[in-house]
Design a protein around this motif. Structure first.
Motif, PDB file in Angstrom:
ATOM      1  N   ALA A   9      77.394 -41.199 -12.579  1.00  0.00           N
ATOM      2  CA  ALA A   9      76.118 -40.708 -12.063  1.00  0.00           C
ATOM      3  C   ALA A   9      75.806 -39.376 -12.721  1.00  0.00           C
ATOM      4  O   ALA A   9      76.709 -38.643 -13.122  1.00  0.00           O
ATOM      5  CB  ALA A   9      76.181 -40.535 -10.548  1.00  0.00           C
ATOM      6  N   THR A  10      74.531 -39.076 -12.834  1.00  0.00           N
ATOM      7  CA  THR A  10      74.088 -37.779 -13.310  1.00  0.00           C
ATOM      8  C   THR A  10      73.508 -37.021 -12.124  1.00  0.00           C
ATOM      9  O   THR A  10      72.946 -37.627 -11.208  1.00  0.00           O
ATOM     10  CB  THR A  10      73.016 -37.907 -14.401  1.00  0.00           C
ATOM     11  N   ILE A  11      73.677 -35.705 -12.125  1.00  0.00           N
ATOM     12  CA  ILE A  11      73.092 -34.866 -11.076  1.00  0.00           C
ATOM     13  C   ILE A  11      72.308 -33.769 -11.776  1.00  0.00           C
ATOM     14  O   ILE A  11      72.834 -33.079 -12.644  1.00  0.00           O
ATOM     15  CB  ILE A  11      74.177 -34.249 -10.177  1.00  0.00           C
ATOM     16  N   ALA A  12      71.052 -33.623 -11.384  1.00  0.00           N
ATOM     17  CA  ALA A  12      70.196 -32.602 -11.996  1.00  0.00           C
ATOM     18  C   ALA A  12      69.196 -32.096 -10.965  1.00  0.00           C
ATOM     19  O   ALA A  12      68.889 -32.770  -9.979  1.00  0.00           O
ATOM     20  CB  ALA A  12      69.457 -33.185 -13.200  1.00  0.00           C
ATOM     21  N   ARG A  17      59.015 -33.247  -4.651  1.00  0.00           N
ATOM     22  CA  ARG A  17      57.882 -34.180  -4.591  1.00  0.00           C
ATOM     23  C   ARG A  17      58.025 -35.331  -5.574  1.00  0.00           C
ATOM     24  O   ARG A  17      57.219 -36.261  -5.556  1.00  0.00           O
ATOM     25  CB  ARG A  17      56.582 -33.426  -4.835  1.00  0.00           C
ATOM     26  N   ASP A  18      59.040 -35.284  -6.431  1.00  0.00           N
ATOM     27  CA  ASP A  18      59.292 -36.369  -7.381  1.00  0.00           C
ATOM     28  C   ASP A  18      59.485 -37.672  -6.609  1.00  0.00           C
ATOM     29  O   ASP A  18      60.145 -37.678  -5.562  1.00  0.00           O
ATOM     30  CB  ASP A  18      60.549 -36.030  -8.194  1.00  0.00           C
ATOM     31  N   PRO A  19      58.933 -38.786  -7.087  1.00  0.00           N
ATOM     32  CA  PRO A  19      59.068 -40.057  -6.355  1.00  0.00           C
ATOM     33  C   PRO A  19      60.525 -40.464  -6.083  1.00  0.00           C
ATOM     34  O   PRO A  19      60.813 -41.003  -5.007  1.00  0.00           O
ATOM     35  CB  PRO A  19      58.366 -41.074  -7.259  1.00  0.00           C
ATOM     36  N   LEU A  20      61.432 -40.198  -7.006  1.00  0.00           N
ATOM     37  CA  LEU A  20      62.837 -40.553  -6.758  1.00  0.00           C
ATOM     38  C   LEU A  20      63.467 -39.640  -5.715  1.00  0.00           C
ATOM     39  O   LEU A  20      64.301 -40.079  -4.918  1.00  0.00           O
ATOM     40  CB  LEU A  20      63.647 -40.542  -8.047  1.00  0.00           C
ATOM     41  N   ALA A  21      63.042 -38.377  -5.700  1.00  0.00           N
ATOM     42  CA  ALA A  21      63.522 -37.469  -4.660  1.00  0.00           C
ATOM     43  C   ALA A  21      63.017 -37.940  -3.299  1.00  0.00           C
ATOM     44  O   ALA A  21      63.762 -37.945  -2.318  1.00  0.00           O
ATOM     45  CB  ALA A  21      63.066 -36.040  -4.943  1.00  0.00           C
ATOM     46  N   ASP A  56      72.043 -43.051 -10.735  1.00  0.00           N
ATOM     47  CA  ASP A  56      72.985 -44.004 -11.330  1.00  0.00           C
ATOM     48  C   ASP A  56      72.803 -43.930 -12.848  1.00  0.00           C
ATOM     49  O   ASP A  56      71.703 -44.143 -13.353  1.00  0.00           O
ATOM     50  CB  ASP A  56      72.667 -45.405 -10.800  1.00  0.00           C
ATOM     51  N   ALA A  57      73.867 -43.583 -13.575  1.00  0.00           N
ATOM     52  CA  ALA A  57      73.753 -43.445 -15.039  1.00  0.00           C
ATOM     53  C   ALA A  57      73.363 -44.760 -15.703  1.00  0.00           C
ATOM     54  O   ALA A  57      72.694 -44.767 -16.725  1.00  0.00           O
ATOM     55  CB  ALA A  57      75.056 -42.910 -15.627  1.00  0.00           C
ATOM     56  N   ALA A  58      73.774 -45.881 -15.112  1.00  0.00           N
ATOM     57  CA  ALA A  58      73.427 -47.185 -15.679  1.00  0.00           C
ATOM     58  C   ALA A  58      71.999 -47.592 -15.347  1.00  0.00           C
ATOM     59  O   ALA A  58      71.419 -48.434 -16.032  1.00  0.00           O
ATOM     60  CB  ALA A  58      74.403 -48.258 -15.168  1.00  0.00           C
ATOM     61  N   ASP A  59      71.429 -47.008 -14.303  1.00  0.00           N
ATOM     62  CA  ASP A  59      70.060 -47.304 -13.888  1.00  0.00           C
ATOM     63  C   ASP A  59      69.427 -46.019 -13.361  1.00  0.00           C
ATOM     64  O   ASP A  59      69.406 -45.769 -12.158  1.00  0.00           O
ATOM     65  CB  ASP A  59      70.054 -48.387 -12.797  1.00  0.00           C
ATOM     66  N   PRO A  60      68.925 -45.158 -14.263  1.00  0.00           N
ATOM     67  CA  PRO A  60      68.380 -43.852 -13.856  1.00  0.00           C
ATOM     68  C   PRO A  60      67.212 -43.921 -12.884  1.00  0.00           C
ATOM     69  O   PRO A  60      66.824 -42.902 -12.312  1.00  0.00           O
ATOM     70  CB  PRO A  60      67.957 -43.207 -15.176  1.00  0.00           C
ATOM     71  N   SER A  61      66.652 -45.099 -12.666  1.00  0.00           N
ATOM     72  CA  SER A  61      65.571 -45.224 -11.687  1.00  0.00           C
ATOM     73  C   SER A  61      66.120 -45.395 -10.274  1.00  0.00           C
ATOM     74  O   SER A  61      65.354 -45.511  -9.328  1.00  0.00           O
ATOM     75  CB  SER A  61      64.680 -46.418 -12.034  1.00  0.00           C
ATOM     76  N   ARG A  62      67.447 -45.366 -10.139  1.00  0.00           N
ATOM     77  CA  ARG A  62      68.081 -45.550  -8.827  1.00  0.00           C
ATOM     78  C   ARG A  62      68.694 -44.232  -8.346  1.00  0.00           C
ATOM     79  O   ARG A  62      69.709 -43.786  -8.877  1.00  0.00           O
ATOM     80  CB  ARG A  62      69.168 -46.614  -8.928  1.00  0.00           C
ATOM     81  N   PRO A  63      68.092 -43.612  -7.317  1.00  0.00           N
ATOM     82  CA  PRO A  63      68.712 -42.403  -6.763  1.00  0.00           C
ATOM     83  C   PRO A  63      69.945 -42.783  -5.947  1.00  0.00           C
ATOM     84  O   PRO A  63      69.922 -43.753  -5.185  1.00  0.00           O
ATOM     85  CB  PRO A  63      67.618 -41.815  -5.878  1.00  0.00           C
ATOM     86  N   MET A  86      71.878 -33.416   2.668  1.00  0.00           N
ATOM     87  CA  MET A  86      72.833 -33.980   1.710  1.00  0.00           C
ATOM     88  C   MET A  86      73.075 -35.444   2.051  1.00  0.00           C
ATOM     89  O   MET A  86      73.396 -35.796   3.179  1.00  0.00           O
ATOM     90  CB  MET A  86      74.143 -33.201   1.740  1.00  0.00           C
ATOM     91  N   TRP A  87      72.919 -36.293   1.033  1.00  0.00           N
ATOM     92  CA  TRP A  87      73.027 -37.737   1.218  1.00  0.00           C
ATOM     93  C   TRP A  87      73.656 -38.357  -0.021  1.00  0.00           C
ATOM     94  O   TRP A  87      73.350 -37.954  -1.147  1.00  0.00           O
ATOM     95  CB  TRP A  87      71.633 -38.326   1.443  1.00  0.00           C
ATOM     96  N   VAL A  88      74.520 -39.336   0.203  1.00  0.00           N
ATOM     97  CA  VAL A  88      75.071 -40.165  -0.867  1.00  0.00           C
ATOM     98  C   VAL A  88      74.856 -41.615  -0.458  1.00  0.00           C
ATOM     99  O   VAL A  88      75.156 -42.001   0.685  1.00  0.00           O
ATOM    100  CB  VAL A  88      76.566 -39.875  -1.100  1.00  0.00           C
TER     101      VAL A  88
END
Length: 165
Positions: A9-12, A17-21, A56-63, A86-88
């Motif tokens: 996973a990547t964290i940035a 307001r971002d749709p994935l957020a 998800d590094a394999a699917d960056p559209s998935r938070p 905080m959520w996982v």
């Protein structure tokens, strides 16, 4: 028996307001509402604080993880950075992503100049309580009036060196 490697996973930093957020926040709110059996309305999205999003590094559209640091402006923990929301993703729990996100939030709080990180949680969220305790958080007296909180934690993240004393 060999175990498969943990998913990547990547964290940035992300604008809240971002749709994935928003998607991650909605997943957090739904889980909290279900587990606490309450209606949980955080109100409108605020520009307050700084927010991190795990993808998800394999699917960056998935938070897969989310959380923020908001300055505490009053009370006994004034000046601290508060970890919020905080959520996982449940499918990612047990992979180390929660600990990594928490360390990244602590580092973010330190970069923002907060000497201490505080947070609150409900005891129903046993995974969260365990994570905070393993990460060195100590229980403290309540510092807010969150009606859903049952435990409050704090950890110093900035320490002064000999030249700063």
């Amino acid at each position: 028996m060999t175990s498969s490697p943990a998913p990547a996973a990547t964290i940035a930093e992300v604008d809240p307001r971002d749709p994935l957020a928003r998607q991650a926040l909605d997943a957090y709110l739904a889980e909290v509402a279900q587990r606490l059996d309450v209606t949980f309305d955080p109100g409108p999205v605020s520009d307050a604080g700084r927010w991190l999003l795990g993808r998800d590094a394999a699917d960056p559209s998935r938070p897969v993880a989310y959380g923020g640091v908001v300055a505490v402006s009053s009370g006994p923990q004034r000046g601290a950075g508060e970890v919020k929301r905080m959520w996982v993703d449940p499918a990612w729990r047990g992979t180390g992503l929660g600990g990594r996100l928490l360390r990244d939030l602590e580092a973010l709080a330190g970069r923002l100049g907060h000497p201490r990180v505080v947070l609150d949680t409900n005891l129903v969220l046993t995974e969260a309580v365990g994570l905070y305790e393993r990460a060195g958080y100590a229980r403290v007296e309540p510092y807010n009036d969150n009606p859903h909180a049952q435990a409050w934690f704090a950890k110093d993240v900035l320490t002064r060196g000999p030249a700063d004393r």
